[in-house]
Scaffold this motif. Structure first.
Motif, PDB file in Angstrom:
ATOM      1  N   LYS A  67       0.823  -1.211   0.000  1.00 50.72           N
ATOM      2  CA  LYS A  67       0.000   0.000   0.000  1.00 50.72           C
ATOM      3  C   LYS A  67       0.856   1.259   0.000  1.00 50.72           C
ATOM      4  O   LYS A  67       1.837   1.361   0.723  1.00 50.72           O
ATOM      5  CB  LYS A  67      -0.894   0.009   1.245  1.00 50.72           C
ATOM      6  N   ARG A  68       0.436   2.225  -0.777  1.00 47.12           N
ATOM      7  CA  ARG A  68       1.164   3.483  -0.900  1.00 47.12           C
ATOM      8  C   ARG A  68       1.353   4.188   0.446  1.00 47.12           C
ATOM      9  O   ARG A  68       2.441   4.673   0.768  1.00 47.12           O
ATOM     10  CB  ARG A  68       0.394   4.389  -1.868  1.00 47.12           C
ATOM     11  N   LEU A  69       0.295   4.214   1.255  1.00 48.20           N
ATOM     12  CA  LEU A  69       0.407   4.892   2.549  1.00 48.20           C
ATOM     13  C   LEU A  69       1.441   4.203   3.439  1.00 48.20           C
ATOM     14  O   LEU A  69       2.143   4.854   4.220  1.00 48.20           O
ATOM     15  CB  LEU A  69      -0.964   4.962   3.244  1.00 48.20           C
ATOM     16  N   ARG A  70       1.523   2.890   3.322  1.00 45.10           N
ATOM     17  CA  ARG A  70       2.509   2.152   4.127  1.00 45.10           C
ATOM     18  C   ARG A  70       3.931   2.592   3.759  1.00 45.10           C
ATOM     19  O   ARG A  70       4.756   2.854   4.620  1.00 45.10           O
ATOM     20  CB  ARG A  70       2.303   0.650   3.901  1.00 45.10           C
ATOM     21  N   LEU A  71       4.212   2.682   2.465  1.00 44.51           N
ATOM     22  CA  LEU A  71       5.547   3.115   2.041  1.00 44.51           C
ATOM     23  C   LEU A  71       5.786   4.566   2.476  1.00 44.51           C
ATOM     24  O   LEU A  71       6.900   4.926   2.880  1.00 44.51           O
ATOM     25  CB  LEU A  71       5.701   2.957   0.522  1.00 44.51           C
ATOM     26  N   THR A  72       4.743   5.368   2.395  1.00 50.24           N
ATOM     27  CA  THR A  72       4.856   6.751   2.864  1.00 50.24           C
ATOM     28  C   THR A  72       5.233   6.773   4.347  1.00 50.24           C
ATOM     29  O   THR A  72       6.121   7.518   4.763  1.00 50.24           O
ATOM     30  CB  THR A  72       3.520   7.498   2.642  1.00 50.24           C
ATOM     31  N   GLN A  73       4.575   5.946   5.143  1.00 51.13           N
ATOM     32  CA  GLN A  73       4.910   5.860   6.579  1.00 51.13           C
ATOM     33  C   GLN A  73       6.356   5.434   6.768  1.00 51.13           C
ATOM     34  O   GLN A  73       7.083   5.984   7.597  1.00 51.13           O
ATOM     35  CB  GLN A  73       4.007   4.831   7.281  1.00 51.13           C
ATOM     36  N   GLU A  74       6.773   4.437   5.989  1.00 51.11           N
ATOM     37  CA  GLU A  74       8.133   3.911   6.146  1.00 51.11           C
ATOM     38  C   GLU A  74       9.175   4.983   5.852  1.00 51.11           C
ATOM     39  O   GLU A  74      10.139   5.159   6.599  1.00 51.11           O
ATOM     40  CB  GLU A  74       8.331   2.677   5.241  1.00 51.11           C
ATOM     41  N   TYR A  75       8.963   5.701   4.746  1.00 49.33           N
ATOM     42  CA  TYR A  75       9.927   6.743   4.405  1.00 49.33           C
ATOM     43  C   TYR A  75       9.864   7.892   5.414  1.00 49.33           C
ATOM     44  O   TYR A  75      10.895   8.435   5.842  1.00 49.33           O
ATOM     45  CB  TYR A  75       9.695   7.275   2.983  1.00 49.33           C
ATOM     46  N   PHE A  76       8.654   8.242   5.779  1.00 56.47           N
ATOM     47  CA  PHE A  76       8.420   9.352   6.712  1.00 56.47           C
ATOM     48  C   PHE A  76       9.246   9.181   7.993  1.00 56.47           C
ATOM     49  O   PHE A  76      10.023  10.053   8.377  1.00 56.47           O
ATOM     50  CB  PHE A  76       6.923   9.400   7.023  1.00 56.47           C
ATOM     51  N   PHE A  77       9.129   8.044   8.623  1.00 56.76           N
ATOM     52  CA  PHE A  77       9.828   7.912   9.913  1.00 56.76           C
ATOM     53  C   PHE A  77      11.312   7.606   9.728  1.00 56.76           C
ATOM     54  O   PHE A  77      12.147   8.053  10.518  1.00 56.76           O
ATOM     55  CB  PHE A  77       9.110   6.920  10.835  1.00 56.76           C
ATOM     56  N   SER A  78      11.660   6.896   8.651  1.00 59.46           N
ATOM     57  CA  SER A  78      13.074   6.590   8.427  1.00 59.46           C
ATOM     58  C   SER A  78      13.843   7.857   8.091  1.00 59.46           C
ATOM     59  O   SER A  78      14.931   8.098   8.631  1.00 59.46           O
ATOM     60  CB  SER A  78      13.232   5.584   7.279  1.00 59.46           C
ATOM     61  N   ALA A  79      13.295   8.676   7.207  1.00 59.79           N
ATOM     62  CA  ALA A  79      13.996   9.881   6.764  1.00 59.79           C
ATOM     63  C   ALA A  79      14.091  10.895   7.902  1.00 59.79           C
ATOM     64  O   ALA A  79      15.138  11.528   8.099  1.00 59.79           O
ATOM     65  CB  ALA A  79      13.282  10.485   5.557  1.00 59.79           C
TER      66      ALA A  79
END
Ligand code: 26M
Length: 797
Positions: free
Chosen positions: A273-285
């Motif tokens: 899911k797109r939102l999941r990848l967004t979450q992953e990048y959001f907190f990692s970055a």
């Protein structure tokens, strides 16, 4: 009154002070809720000084810092943890009772912070506590989900999901840091100008930090858990508002907040899911930027990063952290690409938690490139270089239109670890065989552990008291000292005390179940507990089939001397995992029929407790006699519930899977009920044609149990209700339920026989406690510090 004075005042006064001045409540009208908040504030005051001292000490020592990046932190309640670790328990309890309140009721008023799905998230929480206990300078990084894992209830036996709302109440433990914000970009274009690559994202959100102190044992050290919340760059569009479009005016803020709105309830299946990848990048970055910012406060040479920084990725969920670090070092700071990669690889490490192919993350390159175009280029370049250096390499991060996060994490890591000896061995021979051939020293094992503060000291006060009476203080921070209990199992008086602890814990559970569920349990029965996520590989259906077969056998031979049993289940299913939801309904249906049968009354009861969470685990584990760890061999990476049960004096019935293998080695095979195929045998059995049908046909008990399901015994008037489960068991049976049933039945009857000898049972249970000290997460974290991070404690030992 100044804060530092507050911390010194009498605890009772501190609570009253907060009730009045922080919460604005008149003590005469305060509710349990208000008292709980006032108590929490009083406790928090006593954390802050130590927290600041630890932070200052970390800066002063200029030691290597550890960063634990995890999409999940399943912390549960913090009030008792903090009270216990600060050694305020007696004072706090006396004060609260002095106000005429019930101590337990006040502690239990706190909502459970369920920012995780299961084992992986709970492991992160245990690690945070052990890192603080060991004085390792560490930060946890994750997402501040507004809604944690859904609340589960049963409607006519079926799982119903409701949103969880832990932040509706003030969260006393967190400190908002409006000044600690990073703006993160998504989408857009990559351009090259003057040989410099530039990513120009087309939309932006901000990550705002919320810090929670994590106190170690005896309050000697405290670290920070930093959780990120999504915020809009421009929260409010005044032009749109003035033009009369009120909803659109707040749209940006709503969108940004969506990122940290909910925890994905998926566990062991991967949904791109797109939102999941967004979450992953959001907190990692956001975390990577924070790490660099902190490094640059006292260093200028980014090449020193690997000496100062160790980043641990909890599974592949934070895997974009690696290309993000490369991007910053190369694109933004101008280091040569290869050097940026080497520096990154010197910092980053990856923990694998599953070998199940359906759970390994991979992203469609279209979606990935759309959201993170520059990262896709970076991944391609690293993967290409690697493929050229190792022409015989087969498993790559790119190909088939996918970005494979396991492979990406592997090639970007200094160390990659599995979570039990068996699992690490299988990593080397299966999913990462190719990589292991090329980089044979990269994979290491760090068997999981659990924090003894929560999972013995706090959740089982009776057993803790007996242990302290027997071997003295000190075991809480040095759990291997439990070995000193071993000689006492030969002492009949001591063993009797040990048995009475378990009986009292069971009586407590019976009271609670009577109150909450209106069900009267037989306290003399063997309490047989299976609590964990519902998944085919964990085989709750093997357990319920055994319950059906046992019930049928008891009815057929009513005068036999049956060992009375209470089978207790707990666990949630991912909302979209229909097979798991069928298993839940089947357990509830079977429970209804068995519990209503006068013929087996008092001999067999089945109970499925709704909304399994950390708090429920803390109630059940101390009261369990038997721990069900019955996964298909080779599928459970480690398990951590298995360790908690053994530590609390339950015997395990289990397969040779995950950390069960190590538990059995340590507690002794004579104190463990082993059954089932090994991982190798399981692999081989799957290739036998019709293995399921043969296993069913060859076992009359299993056939009868399946027949009862098929015939509608548990779904009157609707015999087809479980057609899916029946077909799976008799035809495909990838998880080998039918193949393992006969041996499971045999092992369960050995359990019955052993339990009939209560003294013998108590002896075995006590030996489980005495020999489980190795499963402390302190031991695990020491292993990470030594083998993976090369980090040191800042406490004098
Ligand atoms: C993945 C993609 C999208 C949404 C969610 C996920 C996801 C979330 C959690 C996938 C897996 C998740 O957790 C897996 C997990 O909990 N694994 C368990 O980890 C424990 C700690 O190492 C082990 O003890 C268990 O054996 C292992 O199942």
């Amino acid at each position: 009154m100044a804060r530092d004075e507050v911390a010194k005042t009498d605890f009772r006064d501190a609570i009253l002070w907060h009730l009045t001045y922080t919460l604005g409540k008149d003590p005469d009208h305060a509710q349990v809720f208000d008292w709980r908040l006032a108590l929490s504030h009083a406790v928090r005051d006593r954390i802050v000084d130590r927290w600041m001292t630890s932070t200052r000490e970390t800066y002063r020592a200029d030691a290597k810092r550890v960063y634990y990046l995890s999409m999940e932190f399943l912390i549960g309640r913090l009030l008792e943890d903090n009270i216990v670790n600060l050694q305020l328990a007696d004072q706090a309890q006396a004060a609260i009772e002095g106000f005429g309140l019930n101590w337990r009721e006040v502690l239990l008023d706190e909502p459970d912070a369920a920012l995780g799905n299961g084992g992986l998230g709970r492991l992160a929480a245990c690690f945070m506590e052990s890192l603080a206990t060991l004085g390792c300078p560490a930060y946890g990084y994750g997402i501040r989900y507004e809604h944690g894992l859904f609340r589960q209830s049963f409607v006519e036996g079926r799982q119903h999901e409701a949103p969880e709302d832990w932040l509706r109440q003030p969260n006393v433990w967190e400190f908002e840091r409006p000044e600690a914000r990073f703006t993160l970009g998504f989408g857009g274009q990559v351009t090259v100008r003057d040989c410099k690559t530039l990513w120009q994202p087309d939309h932006f959100v901000q990550a705002e930090a919320f810090d929670t102190p994590v106190v170690g044992w005896q309050g000697r050290w405290a670290n920070t858990l930093r959780l990120w919340a999504g915020r809009a760059v421009d929260p409010f569009d005044l032009d749109r508002f003035n033009a009369g479009d009120f909803a659109a005016a707040a749209e940006a803020e709503a969108l940004a907040r969506t990122i940290s709105r909910v925890l994905y309830p998926e566990d062991s299946t991967e949904k791109g899911k797109r939102l999941r990848l967004t979450q992953e990048y959001f907190f990692s970055a956001a975390s990577i930027r924070d790490i660099i910012r902190r490094f640059e406060q006292d260093h200028t040479d980014l090449r020193l990063l690997p000496q100062r920084v160790a980043i641990q990725m909890n599974d592949t969920h934070p895997a974009v952290a690696a290309p993000e670090l490369v991007r910053i070092l190369h694109d933004e700071r101008g280091l040569p690409f290869d050097e940026a990669v080497e520096i990154t690889r010197g910092c980053v490490n990856y923990t694998n938690h599953t070998l199940l192919p359906e759970a390994l993350e991979s992203w469609d390159e279209g979606l990935f490139g759309d959201l993170l175009p520059r990262h896709l280029q970076i991944i391609d370049r690293i993967d290409d270089q690697d493929a050229r250096a190792h022409p015989d390499r087969r498993n790559t991060a790119r190909g088939d239109g996918k970005v494979r996060m396991g492979e990406l994490s592997f090639i970007m890591s200094h160390r990659v670890n599995g979570v039990s000896a068996l699992h690490t061995g299988l990593m080397k021979t299966t999913v990462f065989a190719d990589q292991n051939r090329i980089w044979p020293d990269r994979i290491v094992n760090e068997t999981n552990g659990v924090t003894p503060r929560r999972w013995l000291h706090s959740c089982n006060p009776r057993l803790s008291r007996l242990i302290t009476d027997t071997i003295g203080e000190g075991w809480t921070a040095d759990l291997e000292r439990l070995a000193e209990l071993a000689p006492f199992v030969e002492d009949a008086g001591w063993l009797d005390r040990f048995a009475r602890v378990k009986a009292a814990n069971k009586a407590d559970l019976c009271d609670w179940v009577a109150r909450e569920q209106g069900v009267m349990l037989n306290p003399d029965a063997l309490f047989d507990v299976q609590i964990k996520r519902i998944h085919e590989y964990k085989r709750q259906h093997l357990n319920i089939l055994e319950a059906i077969a046992l019930w049928q056998e008891m009815r057929a031979h009513p005068s036999d001397d049956w060992t009375p049993r209470v089978k207790i289940f707990g666990g949630k299913a991912a909302p979209g995992y229909f097979f798991a939801k069928d298993i839940i309904r089947l357990i509830n249906d079977v429970a209804a029929v068995i519990n209503a049968d006068a013929a087996t009354n008092g001999k067999l009861q089945v109970l499925y407790l709704p909304n399994y969470n950390v708090t429920l685990a803390e109630r059940l584990i101390p009261a369990a006699d038997l721990s069900e760890q019955i996964s298909t061999a080779g599928k459970e990476a480690s398990g951590t519930g298995n360790m908690k049960f053994a530590l609390n004096g339950a015997l395990t019935i289990g397969t040779l899977d995950g950390a069960n293998v190590e538990i059995r080695d340590l507690v002794g095979p004579e104190n463990f009920f082993l059954f089932g195929l090994t991982a190798d045998e399981a692999e081989a059995r799957r290739t036998v044609p019709d293995h399921a049908a043969h296993a069913v046909a060859g076992d009359p008990r299993l056939s009868r149990a399946i027949e009862a399901i098929r015939g509608g015994t548990f779904s009157p008037g609707e015999p087809d209700r479980y057609a899916g489960i029946v077909a799976n068991l008799t035809q495909a049976d990838y998880f080998l339920v039918a193949s393992d049933f006969a041996d499971y039945w045999r092992a369960q009857r050995e359990v019955d026989f052993a339990y009939a000898d209560r003294k013998g049972w108590a002896r075995m249970a006590a030996l489980n406690v005495a020999r489980s000290g190795w499963f402390s997460s302190d031991r695990t974290i020491r292993g990470y510090m030594r083998d993976i991070w090369e980090a040191e404690s800042l406490l004098d030992q």
